[in-house]
Scaffold this motif. Structure first.
Motif, PDB file in Angstrom:
ATOM      1  N   SER A  81      25.414  61.864  -4.259  1.00  0.00           N
ATOM      2  CA  SER A  81      24.610  63.029  -4.644  1.00  0.00           C
ATOM      3  C   SER A  81      24.337  63.047  -6.143  1.00  0.00           C
ATOM      4  O   SER A  81      23.439  63.756  -6.602  1.00  0.00           O
ATOM      5  N   ARG A  82      25.103  62.267  -6.920  1.00  0.00           N
ATOM      6  CA  ARG A  82      24.978  62.289  -8.383  1.00  0.00           C
ATOM      7  C   ARG A  82      24.389  61.017  -8.984  1.00  0.00           C
ATOM      8  O   ARG A  82      23.870  61.046 -10.096  1.00  0.00           O
ATOM      9  N   PHE A  83      24.485  59.918  -8.258  1.00  0.00           N
ATOM     10  CA  PHE A  83      24.004  58.646  -8.790  1.00  0.00           C
ATOM     11  C   PHE A  83      23.051  57.983  -7.797  1.00  0.00           C
ATOM     12  O   PHE A  83      23.102  58.259  -6.601  1.00  0.00           O
ATOM     13  N   ALA A  84      22.213  57.099  -8.314  1.00  0.00           N
ATOM     14  CA  ALA A  84      21.292  56.338  -7.462  1.00  0.00           C
ATOM     15  C   ALA A  84      22.046  55.130  -6.916  1.00  0.00           C
ATOM     16  O   ALA A  84      21.982  54.024  -7.471  1.00  0.00           O
ATOM     17  N   VAL A  85      22.766  55.336  -5.843  1.00  0.00           N
ATOM     18  CA  VAL A  85      23.597  54.271  -5.268  1.00  0.00           C
ATOM     19  C   VAL A  85      22.692  53.247  -4.583  1.00  0.00           C
ATOM     20  O   VAL A  85      21.984  53.573  -3.630  1.00  0.00           O
ATOM     21  N   GLN A  86      22.756  52.017  -5.060  1.00  0.00           N
ATOM     22  CA  GLN A  86      21.912  50.955  -4.528  1.00  0.00           C
ATOM     23  C   GLN A  86      22.527  50.280  -3.309  1.00  0.00           C
ATOM     24  O   GLN A  86      21.812  49.790  -2.432  1.00  0.00           O
ATOM     25  N   ALA A  87      23.847  50.236  -3.262  1.00  0.00           N
ATOM     26  CA  ALA A  87      24.537  49.607  -2.139  1.00  0.00           C
ATOM     27  C   ALA A  87      26.000  50.001  -2.157  1.00  0.00           C
ATOM     28  O   ALA A  87      26.586  50.189  -3.225  1.00  0.00           O
ATOM     29  N   VAL A  88      26.561  50.146  -0.969  1.00  0.00           N
ATOM     30  CA  VAL A  88      28.005  50.300  -0.812  1.00  0.00           C
ATOM     31  C   VAL A  88      28.481  49.075  -0.048  1.00  0.00           C
ATOM     32  O   VAL A  88      28.257  48.958   1.157  1.00  0.00           O
ATOM     33  N   ALA A  89      29.086  48.133  -0.760  1.00  0.00           N
ATOM     34  CA  ALA A  89      29.577  46.905  -0.138  1.00  0.00           C
ATOM     35  C   ALA A  89      30.948  47.179   0.463  1.00  0.00           C
ATOM     36  O   ALA A  89      31.836  47.701  -0.213  1.00  0.00           O
ATOM     37  N   PHE A  90      31.121  46.840   1.726  1.00  0.00           N
ATOM     38  CA  PHE A  90      32.398  47.135   2.375  1.00  0.00           C
ATOM     39  C   PHE A  90      32.822  45.981   3.277  1.00  0.00           C
ATOM     40  O   PHE A  90      31.998  45.259   3.843  1.00  0.00           O
ATOM     41  N   ASP A  91      34.132  45.834   3.374  1.00  0.00           N
ATOM     42  CA  ASP A  91      34.738  44.896   4.313  1.00  0.00           C
ATOM     43  C   ASP A  91      34.776  45.609   5.671  1.00  0.00           C
ATOM     44  O   ASP A  91      35.323  46.704   5.773  1.00  0.00           O
ATOM     45  N   PRO A  92      34.197  44.991   6.717  1.00  0.00           N
ATOM     46  CA  PRO A  92      34.149  45.689   8.007  1.00  0.00           C
ATOM     47  C   PRO A  92      35.507  45.946   8.643  1.00  0.00           C
ATOM     48  O   PRO A  92      35.621  46.773   9.552  1.00  0.00           O
ATOM     49  N   PHE A  93      36.570  45.289   8.159  1.00  0.00           N
ATOM     50  CA  PHE A  93      37.901  45.514   8.710  1.00  0.00           C
ATOM     51  C   PHE A  93      38.315  46.969   8.526  1.00  0.00           C
ATOM     52  O   PHE A  93      38.365  47.478   7.416  1.00  0.00           O
ATOM     53  N   GLN A  94      38.557  47.656   9.604  1.00  0.00           N
ATOM     54  CA  GLN A  94      38.973  49.059   9.645  1.00  0.00           C
ATOM     55  C   GLN A  94      37.905  50.028   9.126  1.00  0.00           C
ATOM     56  O   GLN A  94      38.204  51.189   8.853  1.00  0.00           O
ATOM     57  N   ALA A  95      36.669  49.553   8.979  1.00  0.00           N
ATOM     58  CA  ALA A  95      35.643  50.408   8.373  1.00  0.00           C
ATOM     59  C   ALA A  95      34.509  50.758   9.331  1.00  0.00           C
ATOM     60  O   ALA A  95      33.511  51.332   8.899  1.00  0.00           O
ATOM     61  N   THR A  96      34.636  50.450  10.604  1.00  0.00           N
ATOM     62  CA  THR A  96      33.528  50.651  11.542  1.00  0.00           C
ATOM     63  C   THR A  96      33.094  52.110  11.612  1.00  0.00           C
ATOM     64  O   THR A  96      31.915  52.432  11.455  1.00  0.00           O
ATOM     65  N   GLN A  97      34.049  53.011  11.829  1.00  0.00           N
ATOM     66  CA  GLN A  97      33.699  54.420  11.976  1.00  0.00           C
ATOM     67  C   GLN A  97      33.204  55.009  10.656  1.00  0.00           C
ATOM     68  O   GLN A  97      32.212  55.747  10.625  1.00  0.00           O
ATOM     69  N   LEU A  98      33.878  54.680   9.566  1.00  0.00           N
ATOM     70  CA  LEU A  98      33.461  55.204   8.266  1.00  0.00           C
ATOM     71  C   LEU A  98      32.045  54.741   7.927  1.00  0.00           C
ATOM     72  O   LEU A  98      31.208  55.541   7.507  1.00  0.00           O
ATOM     73  N   SER A  99      31.781  53.458   8.091  1.00  0.00           N
ATOM     74  CA  SER A  99      30.457  52.939   7.740  1.00  0.00           C
ATOM     75  C   SER A  99      29.376  53.537   8.626  1.00  0.00           C
ATOM     76  O   SER A  99      28.261  53.824   8.150  1.00  0.00           O
ATOM     77  N   THR A 100      29.684  53.767   9.893  1.00  0.00           N
ATOM     78  CA  THR A 100      28.705  54.379  10.800  1.00  0.00           C
ATOM     79  C   THR A 100      28.368  55.797  10.365  1.00  0.00           C
ATOM     80  O   THR A 100      27.198  56.195  10.329  1.00  0.00           O
ATOM     81  N   ARG A 101      29.395  56.560   9.981  1.00  0.00           N
ATOM     82  CA  ARG A 101      29.155  57.933   9.533  1.00  0.00           C
ATOM     83  C   ARG A 101      28.388  57.960   8.209  1.00  0.00           C
ATOM     84  O   ARG A 101      27.512  58.806   8.015  1.00  0.00           O
TER      85      ARG A 101
END
Length: 202
Positions: A81-101
């Motif tokens: 909400s405060r910065f122009a985020v160009q990308a959030v790079a994430f390791d898919p391990f344990q991140a499926t639900q978080l990344s989907t939301r």
């Protein structure tokens, strides 16, 4: 702003690193981070620094025996909400639900698997930034500790990959930084941070 997110294990340190290109210093990046641990791990581990970092606000501690990822999600939404985020790079391990939301909230989630192919070039870039004194940071003690824990594995083709010598020597923040750099050095946007700007709210 580019973000690297290493969730690691729910009982281990999760790291969220932000990097900004710097308009006053050519080729430089400014780096800021947030780090998360469950409360039970802070008190159960033999690392005497964890309680101190918790007390100083350098470590975000969530109640219970596993990291509450909703705290990380709330931070991601706040940052977006405060910065122009160009990308959030994430390791898919344990991140499926978080990344989907987060995708549903409109964040640009980019899967970056921890492979030599994905890590070698940004890790070389990180080394170059350090040697050229173009990695600008706020002296965060958690990231400093993780940097001291980190090493590099060099393969027969001169590819490098982060590694740690012992399980208790955490490097999650360095991994997240490499992931963020992997997106920042990809041709595309040009979001810059002026020299007079301070991210004191992080």
């Amino acid at each position: 702003c580019w973000i690297g997110l290493d969730l690691a294990s729910k009982t281990d340190i999760a790291a969220l690193l932000l990097i900004f290109s710097h308009q006053e210093i050519d080729g430089a990046f400014a780096v800021f981070g947030r780090y998360y641990l469950p409360e039970d791990t802070v008190h159960a581990t033999g690392n005497s620094q964890y309680p101190g970092w918790m007390g100083s606000g350098r470590l975000t501690v969530t109640p219970g025996n596993v990291i509450d990822f909703s705290w990380i999600e709330a931070d991601l939404l706040d940052l977006a909400s405060r910065f122009a985020v160009q990308a959030v790079a994430f390791d898919p391990f344990q991140a499926t639900q978080l990344s989907t939301r987060m995708l549903a909230e409109g964040l640009p989630m980019i899967e970056v698997r921890p492979t030599v192919l994905n890590f070698s070039e940004p890790m070389n870039t990180l080394e170059a930034l350090v040697l050229q004194e173009k990695l600008i940071h706020d002296g965060h003690p958690v990231l400093g500790w993780m940097a001291s824990n980190g090493g590099a594995h060099l393969d027969a083709k001169d590819n490098i990959y982060p590694r740690k010598e012992r399980p208790e020597n955490k490097i999650d923040g360095i991994v997240a930084l490499i992931m963020a750099l992997s997106r920042a050095i990809t041709p595309g946007t040009n979001v810059v941070l002026g020299a007079d700007y301070e991210l004191v709210m992080l």
